[in-house]
Design a protein around this motif. Structure first.
Motif, short mmCIF file in Angstrom:
data_model
loop_
_atom_site.label_atom_id
_atom_site.label_comp_id
_atom_site.label_asym_id
_atom_site.label_seq_id
_atom_site.Cartn_x
_atom_site.Cartn_y
_atom_site.Cartn_z
N ALA A 1 -66.76 23.94 -42.16
CA ALA A 1 -66.81 25.30 -42.69
C ALA A 1 -65.89 25.50 -43.89
N ALA A 2 -64.71 24.90 -43.86
CA ALA A 2 -63.68 25.24 -44.85
C ALA A 2 -63.56 24.25 -46.01
N LEU A 3 -63.75 22.96 -45.75
CA LEU A 3 -63.52 21.98 -46.82
C LEU A 3 -64.44 22.20 -48.03
N PRO A 4 -65.78 22.36 -47.84
CA PRO A 4 -66.60 22.60 -49.03
C PRO A 4 -66.27 23.94 -49.71
N THR A 5 -66.00 24.96 -48.90
CA THR A 5 -65.81 26.31 -49.45
C THR A 5 -64.50 26.46 -50.20
N PHE A 6 -63.43 25.84 -49.70
CA PHE A 6 -62.11 26.07 -50.29
C PHE A 6 -61.55 24.84 -51.01
N LEU A 7 -61.59 23.68 -50.36
CA LEU A 7 -60.97 22.51 -50.97
C LEU A 7 -61.79 21.97 -52.14
N LEU A 8 -63.09 21.71 -51.90
CA LEU A 8 -63.91 21.15 -52.98
C LEU A 8 -64.14 22.15 -54.11
N SER A 9 -64.30 23.42 -53.75
CA SER A 9 -64.54 24.43 -54.79
C SER A 9 -63.30 24.68 -55.64
N ALA A 10 -62.12 24.28 -55.14
CA ALA A 10 -60.90 24.46 -55.94
C ALA A 10 -60.87 23.51 -57.13
N TYR A 11 -61.64 22.43 -57.05
CA TYR A 11 -61.65 21.45 -58.12
C TYR A 11 -62.97 21.43 -58.89
N TRP A 12 -64.10 21.42 -58.14
CA TRP A 12 -65.41 21.36 -58.79
C TRP A 12 -66.00 22.75 -58.93
N ARG A 13 -66.76 22.94 -59.99
CA ARG A 13 -67.44 24.20 -60.23
C ARG A 13 -68.91 23.95 -60.51
N GLY A 14 -69.75 24.94 -60.19
CA GLY A 14 -71.16 24.88 -60.55
C GLY A 14 -71.88 23.68 -59.99
N TYR A 15 -72.63 23.01 -60.84
CA TYR A 15 -73.48 21.87 -60.45
C TYR A 15 -72.66 20.75 -59.83
N SER A 16 -71.50 20.46 -60.41
CA SER A 16 -70.68 19.36 -59.91
C SER A 16 -70.14 19.64 -58.51
N PHE A 17 -70.05 20.94 -58.14
CA PHE A 17 -69.58 21.27 -56.80
C PHE A 17 -70.56 20.76 -55.76
N TRP A 18 -71.84 21.04 -55.95
CA TRP A 18 -72.84 20.58 -54.98
C TRP A 18 -72.95 19.07 -54.97
N LEU A 19 -72.83 18.45 -56.13
CA LEU A 19 -72.82 16.99 -56.18
C LEU A 19 -71.61 16.44 -55.43
N GLY A 20 -70.47 17.10 -55.58
CA GLY A 20 -69.27 16.69 -54.85
C GLY A 20 -69.43 16.83 -53.36
N VAL A 21 -70.13 17.90 -52.91
CA VAL A 21 -70.40 18.08 -51.47
C VAL A 21 -71.24 16.93 -50.95
N VAL A 22 -72.28 16.55 -51.70
CA VAL A 22 -73.16 15.46 -51.27
C VAL A 22 -72.38 14.15 -51.18
N ILE A 23 -71.60 13.83 -52.21
CA ILE A 23 -70.84 12.58 -52.22
C ILE A 23 -69.81 12.56 -51.09
N SER A 24 -69.11 13.68 -50.91
CA SER A 24 -68.10 13.76 -49.86
C SER A 24 -68.72 13.60 -48.48
N ALA A 25 -69.86 14.28 -48.26
CA ALA A 25 -70.54 14.16 -46.97
C ALA A 25 -71.01 12.73 -46.74
N ALA A 26 -71.55 12.10 -47.79
CA ALA A 26 -72.02 10.72 -47.66
C ALA A 26 -70.87 9.78 -47.29
N LEU A 27 -69.73 9.96 -47.94
CA LEU A 27 -68.57 9.11 -47.65
C LEU A 27 -68.08 9.32 -46.21
N ALA A 28 -68.03 10.60 -45.79
CA ALA A 28 -67.56 10.90 -44.43
C ALA A 28 -68.51 10.31 -43.38
N VAL A 29 -69.83 10.46 -43.60
CA VAL A 29 -70.81 9.92 -42.66
C VAL A 29 -70.74 8.40 -42.63
N ALA A 30 -70.61 7.77 -43.81
CA ALA A 30 -70.52 6.31 -43.87
C ALA A 30 -69.30 5.81 -43.09
#
Length: 428
Positions: free
Chosen positions: A240-269
């Motif tokens: 709930a919190a990491l994409p909304t607050f941590l990732l959004s603090a660094y990435w904005r716009g399009y790169s934010f969603w790309l960052g969510v995908v990459i972060s989720a992929a790394l965590a799942v891997a």
């Protein structure tokens, strides 16, 4: 059970985890609902579902209806209620606060209760058809894979509106029902295995509750239960919190969603790689869990300092990705430790797998509710502090949850081992 049936059984867990993850990933979509109400109503709905679960367990466990089997009717109804309530969750409009409160409490209650009954009956089907544990392993793989599918769906389909999330939720509900149908038809030939031949046990209201919580009278089981609570609170808070607050603090716009995908992929891997490890005993797992939690704490502290001070901007992205990997390892070790502690807790308490699994599901649900509540608390704080400070708070709370869980599981393993030694001495 044939291989195809095991795969279908594994697919049946897909929508359950998908719905939970969607519910956790988009708390900010309820920004039109007062955050204080969310902070109070989401845990309230889950607590209500936990309070009625002992009665649901007694009803399902005592089902004598031969035509429906012992679990299939509850499995079908709970899946339908879970899917419908999940879709309705994103249809909450701009109403009065009182209406919001009743809607959120009611829908969370329905969703949580249905999800718990679904998980219990789904587990009961699995342990009877798959003694080797292959189907459960496949279910875990599907559950992890669904997290990646969610991130991909968000990246490709999400446009920031509740209507779009409602559409994705409806698709998830369809997948849920189709998966359920596949599980049913892959097991229907073995329906006699679910027929309860002994008569239904008539117990009082108080007796049902006493029997349900009886494993918690053992100290080791209490520690394991608290460890499970903190693990799932951490999982909910991360989602709930990491994409909304941590990732959004660094990435904005399009790169934010790309960052969510990459972060989720790394965590799942990281979770998948961890699940491949063999000969991983409970004691060793708890030690690794503490070590990884300590690493997460150090990484979170470093990341918080960099974000607040605005120093070393080139190091932020690699550290965020490293944080995702370590979070994935922490989640994997936490879930693995909880699974191993379940076996130890059953040995200590002498509890049947079905009853303890149902009790542990209640504890997990309470943990999920606590994680969402903490996320709502951060939402209240975030409106009054800079984004970097909110991100730092999220890092520290995540690490604290995992560290508390690791310590509790480790202490519980020690208490369980001491209890087993006492039993052996008594037998001698």
């Amino acid at each position: 059970m044939p291989t195809a049936g095991k795969i279908l059984y594994g697919a049946g867990g897909l929508a359950f985890s998908t719905e939970i993850a969607f519910l956790l990933l988009f708390p900010f979509l309820f920004s039109h609902v007062n955050t204080v109400l969310l902070l109070a109503c989401v845990p309230a709905g889950i607590i209500l579902s936990v309070l009625v679960m002992p009665l649901c367990y007694a009803f399902v466990n005592g089902n004598t209806a031969i035509g429906t089997g012992r679990y299939h009717l509850a499995l079908a109804l709970s899946s339908a209620v879970c899917s419908i309530s999940f879709v309705l969750m994103y249809g909450i409009g701009d109403w009065h606060y009182v209406a919001h409160a009743f809607a959120v409490v009611g829908l969370v209650f329905l969703h949580s209760a249905a999800a718990q009954i679904f998980a219990y009956t789904f587990f009961a089907v699995g342990i009877r058809f798959d003694r080797s544990g292959t189907a459960v392993t496949l279910k875990t793989a599907f559950a992890l894979g669904s997290s990646l599918l969610i991130a991909a769906a968000v990246f490709l389909l999400f446009d920031g509106s509740r209507e779009r999330v409602g559409a994705i939720a409806a698709c998830s509900a369809i997948v849920s029902m189709l998966s359920l149908a596949s599980v049913y038809f892959s097991t229907v030939r073995s329906m006699p295995a679910f027929i309860r031949l002994e008569p239904k046990h008539k117990r009082s209201f108080k007796r049902n509750y006493t029997r349900f919580v009886s494993p918690l009278k053992f100290g080791a089981v209490k520690l394991f239960a608290l460890g499970t609570f903190f693990v799932y609170a951490a999982v909910a808070f991360c989602a709930a919190a990491l994409p909304t607050f941590l990732l959004s603090a660094y990435w904005r716009g399009y790169s934010f969603w790309l960052g969510v995908v990459i972060s989720a992929a790394l965590a799942v891997a990281a979770c998948v790689a961890l699940s491949k490890l063999k000969n991983f005993g409970a004691g060793k797992c708890s030690v690794w869990f503490i070590s990884i939690s300590a690493l997460l704490f150090a990484l979170s502290a470093g990341l918080s300092v960099i974000l607040i001070l605005g120093a070393l901007p080139a190091a932020v992205a690699p550290m965020l990705y490293a944080h995702s990997v370590v979070c994935g390892l922490s989640i994997g070790l936490g879930i693995k430790s909880c699974a191993m502690s379940d076996s130890a807790a059953r040995e200590v308490s002498g509890c049947t797998p079905g009853k303890y699994y149902t009790l542990v599901n209640c504890i997990k649900s309470l943990g999920l509710g606590a994680g969402v509540a903490f996320c709502c608390a951060v939402m209240l704080i975030a409106s009054r502090v800079p984004a970097a400070v909110a991100a730092a708070i999220v890092c520290c709370v995540t690490a604290a949850f995992f560290t508390a869980a690791a310590v509790l599981v480790k202490v519980g393993c020690g208490a369980s081992a001491a209890n087993n030694e006492e039993d052996e001495q008594c037998l001698r």
